[in-house]
Every structure is written in C-alpha cells, then in structure tokens.
Design a protein around this motif. Structure first.
Motif, mmCIF file in Angstrom:
data_model
loop_
_atom_site.group_PDB
_atom_site.id
_atom_site.type_symbol
_atom_site.label_atom_id
_atom_site.label_comp_id
_atom_site.label_asym_id
_atom_site.label_seq_id
_atom_site.Cartn_x
_atom_site.Cartn_y
_atom_site.Cartn_z
ATOM 1 N N PRO A 33 -2.913 -33.512 -0.534
ATOM 2 C CA PRO A 33 -3.489 -32.660 -1.586
ATOM 3 C C PRO A 33 -2.429 -31.957 -2.432
ATOM 4 O O PRO A 33 -1.285 -31.763 -2.007
ATOM 5 N N ILE A 34 -2.846 -31.569 -3.612
ATOM 6 C CA ILE A 34 -1.991 -30.923 -4.601
ATOM 7 C C ILE A 34 -2.329 -29.431 -4.659
ATOM 8 O O ILE A 34 -3.503 -29.054 -4.681
ATOM 9 N N SER A 35 -1.314 -28.582 -4.686
ATOM 10 C CA SER A 35 -1.533 -27.135 -4.771
ATOM 11 C C SER A 35 -1.102 -26.623 -6.142
ATOM 12 O O SER A 35 -0.004 -26.917 -6.606
ATOM 13 N N ILE A 36 -1.982 -25.848 -6.768
ATOM 14 C CA ILE A 36 -1.704 -25.259 -8.075
ATOM 15 C C ILE A 36 -2.061 -23.771 -8.028
ATOM 16 O O ILE A 36 -3.076 -23.391 -7.452
ATOM 17 N N VAL A 37 -1.226 -22.946 -8.627
ATOM 18 C CA VAL A 37 -1.452 -21.505 -8.673
ATOM 19 C C VAL A 37 -1.243 -21.032 -10.105
ATOM 20 O O VAL A 37 -0.397 -21.557 -10.825
ATOM 21 N N THR A 38 -2.020 -20.043 -10.529
ATOM 22 C CA THR A 38 -1.841 -19.496 -11.867
ATOM 23 C C THR A 38 -0.673 -18.513 -11.911
ATOM 24 O O THR A 38 -0.307 -17.896 -10.914
ATOM 25 N N SER A 39 -0.109 -18.399 -13.095
ATOM 26 C CA SER A 39 0.912 -17.388 -13.357
ATOM 27 C C SER A 39 0.828 -17.034 -14.825
ATOM 28 O O SER A 39 0.463 -17.866 -15.655
ATOM 29 N N TYR A 40 1.163 -15.779 -15.143
ATOM 30 C CA TYR A 40 1.085 -15.327 -16.524
ATOM 31 C C TYR A 40 2.367 -14.630 -16.982
ATOM 32 O O TYR A 40 2.437 -14.159 -18.119
ATOM 33 N N ASP A 41 3.357 -14.537 -16.107
ATOM 34 C CA ASP A 41 4.575 -13.800 -16.444
ATOM 35 C C ASP A 41 5.774 -14.375 -15.704
ATOM 36 O O ASP A 41 5.639 -15.196 -14.802
ATOM 37 N N ALA A 42 6.955 -13.914 -16.109
ATOM 38 C CA ALA A 42 8.191 -14.490 -15.583
ATOM 39 C C ALA A 42 8.429 -14.155 -14.113
ATOM 40 O O ALA A 42 8.875 -14.997 -13.341
ATOM 41 N N TRP A 43 8.130 -12.912 -13.720
ATOM 42 C CA TRP A 43 8.464 -12.522 -12.343
ATOM 43 C C TRP A 43 7.636 -13.289 -11.319
ATOM 44 O O TRP A 43 8.168 -13.740 -10.297
ATOM 45 N N SER A 44 6.332 -13.460 -11.585
ATOM 46 C CA SER A 44 5.513 -14.202 -10.623
ATOM 47 C C SER A 44 5.839 -15.688 -10.679
ATOM 48 O O SER A 44 5.819 -16.379 -9.655
ATOM 49 N N ALA A 45 6.151 -16.198 -11.868
ATOM 50 C CA ALA A 45 6.537 -17.610 -11.992
ATOM 51 C C ALA A 45 7.790 -17.902 -11.189
ATOM 52 O O ALA A 45 7.911 -18.962 -10.555
ATOM 53 N N ARG A 46 8.717 -16.948 -11.188
ATOM 54 C CA ARG A 46 9.968 -17.126 -10.439
ATOM 55 C C ARG A 46 9.679 -17.231 -8.937
ATOM 56 O O ARG A 46 10.275 -18.048 -8.228
ATOM 57 N N ILE A 47 8.754 -16.420 -8.455
ATOM 58 C CA ILE A 47 8.397 -16.457 -7.033
ATOM 59 C C ILE A 47 7.683 -17.762 -6.696
ATOM 60 O O ILE A 47 7.969 -18.404 -5.678
ATOM 61 N N ILE A 48 6.753 -18.179 -7.545
ATOM 62 C CA ILE A 48 6.040 -19.432 -7.303
ATOM 63 C C ILE A 48 7.014 -20.610 -7.313
ATOM 64 O O ILE A 48 6.930 -21.515 -6.480
ATOM 65 N N ALA A 49 7.948 -20.603 -8.261
ATOM 66 C CA ALA A 49 8.925 -21.686 -8.355
ATOM 67 C C ALA A 49 9.799 -21.763 -7.109
ATOM 68 O O ALA A 49 10.315 -22.826 -6.765
ATOM 69 N N ASP A 50 9.949 -20.645 -6.435
ATOM 70 C CA ASP A 50 10.766 -20.588 -5.225
ATOM 71 C C ASP A 50 9.944 -20.896 -3.979
ATOM 72 O O ASP A 50 10.442 -20.790 -2.859
ATOM 73 N N SER A 51 8.682 -21.254 -4.162
ATOM 74 C CA SER A 51 7.798 -21.567 -3.043
ATOM 75 C C SER A 51 7.577 -23.076 -2.976
ATOM 76 O O SER A 51 8.166 -23.848 -3.738
ATOM 77 N N ASP A 52 6.693 -23.496 -2.080
ATOM 78 C CA ASP A 52 6.364 -24.912 -1.943
ATOM 79 C C ASP A 52 5.201 -25.341 -2.836
ATOM 80 O O ASP A 52 4.820 -26.515 -2.833
ATOM 81 N N VAL A 53 4.601 -24.417 -3.589
ATOM 82 C CA VAL A 53 3.475 -24.742 -4.469
ATOM 83 C C VAL A 53 3.912 -25.801 -5.484
ATOM 84 O O VAL A 53 5.019 -25.742 -6.029
ATOM 85 N N ASP A 54 3.019 -26.763 -5.745
ATOM 86 C CA ASP A 54 3.396 -27.919 -6.554
ATOM 87 C C ASP A 54 3.605 -27.615 -8.024
ATOM 88 O O ASP A 54 4.567 -28.089 -8.633
ATOM 89 N N CYS A 55 2.699 -26.880 -8.650
ATOM 90 C CA CYS A 55 2.852 -26.609 -10.071
ATOM 91 C C CYS A 55 2.074 -25.361 -10.467
ATOM 92 O O CYS A 55 1.328 -24.797 -9.663
ATOM 93 N N ILE A 56 2.274 -24.946 -11.715
ATOM 94 C CA ILE A 56 1.746 -23.681 -12.215
ATOM 95 C C ILE A 56 0.753 -23.937 -13.348
ATOM 96 O O ILE A 56 1.014 -24.751 -14.238
ATOM 97 N N LEU A 57 -0.360 -23.230 -13.294
ATOM 98 C CA LEU A 57 -1.319 -23.222 -14.401
ATOM 99 C C LEU A 57 -1.241 -21.865 -15.091
ATOM 100 O O LEU A 57 -1.446 -20.828 -14.459
ATOM 101 N N VAL A 58 -0.926 -21.883 -16.373
ATOM 102 C CA VAL A 58 -1.025 -20.656 -17.169
ATOM 103 C C VAL A 58 -2.428 -20.657 -17.757
ATOM 104 O O VAL A 58 -2.703 -21.279 -18.783
#
Length: 280
Positions: A33-58
């Motif tokens: 399965p594919i994991s996607i999480v939303t982000s709307y700003d730089a600080w949370s995007a930085r944390i998500i990018a440093d995780s195992d989550v596959d990609c980001i939905l704005v």
C-alpha cells in the motif's frame, strides 16, 4: 517489493530513490500500500520528508485546517500556490500532489491549463482533480501535456452544496454503479491514481480490483491500494471534529497544551530562560 526495506535514513543518504508517479502502478502490482499525508507549510513538509511516508498532498483542505473556513470552497489558485511553494521548500525532493481548487478548471480549457501550470510551477509534481463528469476530456488533455493527474470521486468536498453535506457516497445499486463507471472512465482518461473518499469498504475493494491504477482511500476501508489522511487529524490536533475514518496516531493537542502550560509556568516562576539560554 523493495519498498518494504525502505526507511527515511536510506532515502536521506540517497541509497534509494524517492517515489515517482510511475511507482504508483508498481506499488499496486507489488501489493504494498501507498501512504500519503497532507501538508500545507514548510516545517511540517520537512518532517514528513524525513519520515517513511511515500508522498505529500497539498490539499485544498488548507482552507479549513489553516485558514479556518468551514469548507474547502474558499480555496483558490493563489492560496494553493502559497501552500505548494512552502511545502516544496520544506520537502525539495518529495513527490508533491497539489489540489486544483473549486471551479479552477471549469472556466474553459485555456484557463484550466493556465491554473494547472501555475500549480506545477509552484512546486507540484502532479495535480488532483475532484469529480468525474465533465472532466474526462480535460484530464486527457492535461496528461498528454505532461502533467500527471490524480482523480477524486466519492465524497468530493468541493461539491458539498450539491451533495447536501459530508455523507457516505456509493450506497445503493445505482450510486455504486456510477462510482464504478466514473473510476473506469478516469483511468481511461489517463489518471495515474484515484482518491476514493467516504464510500463503503466493499465497494472500494471492488473498484480497486477492477482498475490497473491504484485507488487511494480516505474513509474507504482497507481494501484500497493506499491511504491518505490530513496530517492534523492523524496527529490528534483537530479538536473540533473527528470523522469515523480518522485514527489519531498521537494525542497531539494534549501534548502541545501540556508544553504550552509548562512554558507558561516556567516563565511565571522565572525558571526560563536560564543563564545558559541567555547572551552575556
């Protein structure tokens, strides 16, 4: 199934590639399965990018989560550009999908392509488009123009005034048949994936089994090929309303209140800042 061995440290070191659009279909074929999480700003995007989550939905949910509106309808291209650009700065190497906001593709092909190009130039790798009827020719045109498109059917928040509220979709034979038909048509139009929101899990599984492209569920059960959640929901930061399909993986609101109260207490007691936290 190489993705089973991936972790954030490997990705940071460049030992494995970040997920790309073509990996969506590969992941479905692999059964992972594919994991996607939303982000709307730089600080949370930085944390998500440093995780195992596959990609980001704005998502255009930024209108509700960040700006305090009661629906996603107030989101416009300008708002989405601001958030996409911020997320790209925080996650420069991540796969980012940007939401096309309300009516942004319904004012003619030229205006639609202009708006889509604006989101891509802001930092999105792909766009997500709500609804099926009236969008098939546009999706074909967009994908043939070099822009990956993710579809979105079921509960489509931009159509909340037509749907009469945030209700489960696809119940009943006719409604289920319509969702099946729309999903197939979106695949044929060129979508690389489809978000299926707030539909019965059995129906979501049937749709997923019938498609080559992955179905990303949100309130669609475990039979989908992946899941997407709003970051603030999964972190337990949304204290106003929690949909049935949301699992809180952290009691974030309580933890943040606790930290704020501790900060307040130490300021009052003059326990903060200490000498080592001050300049001579």
């Amino acid at each position: 199934m190489k993705w089973l061995k991936l972790n954030a440290d490997q990705i940071r070191k460049g030992q494995v590639p970040r997920m790309t659009i073509i990996d969506f279909q590969k992941r479905k074929a692999s059964g992972l399965p594919i994991s996607i999480v939303t982000s709307y700003d730089a600080w949370s995007a930085r944390i998500i990018a440093d995780s195992d989550v596959d990609c980001i939905l704005v998502g255009d949910s930024a209108a509700m989560i960040t700006h305090g509106y009661s629906s996603t309808i107030p989101a416009d291209i300008s708002m989405m550009v601001t958030h996409i650009a911020a997320v790209r700065r925080g996650a420069p190497d991540s796969l980012i999908i940007g939401d096309l906001p309300f009516l942004s593709v319904r004012m003619g092909l030229t205006e639609a392509v202009k708006n889509i190009g604006t989101l891509i130039r802001a930092g999105a790798n792909a766009v997500k488009l709500e609804g099926a009827d009236g969008n098939f020719e546009l999706i074909t045109h967009i994908t043939q123009s070099g822009v990956p498109v993710m579809g979105h059917i079921g509960l489509t928040p931009q159509s909340i005034n037509v749907l009469g509220g945030y209700k489960v979709q696809g119940r009943g034979e006719a409604a289920a048949a319509k969702l099946n038909e729309d999903a197939r048509a979106l695949e044929e139009s060129g979508c690389f994936a489809i978000v299926l929101e707030a539909v019965p899990s059995e129906l979501a599984k049937r749709i997923s089994d019938a498609l080559i492209i992955p179905v990303i569920g949100i309130g669609a059960g475990a039979g989908a090929d992946g899941q997407v959640l709003v970051l603030q929901d999964l972190l337990g930061l949304n204290t106003q309303f929690t949909p049935k399909f949301v699992r809180k993986f952290l009691d974030g609101a309580r933890l943040i209140r606790k930290a704020l109260n501790r900060y307040h207490e130490e300021v009052i007691k003059k326990a903060f800042p200490l000498e080592e936290e001050s300049y001579e």
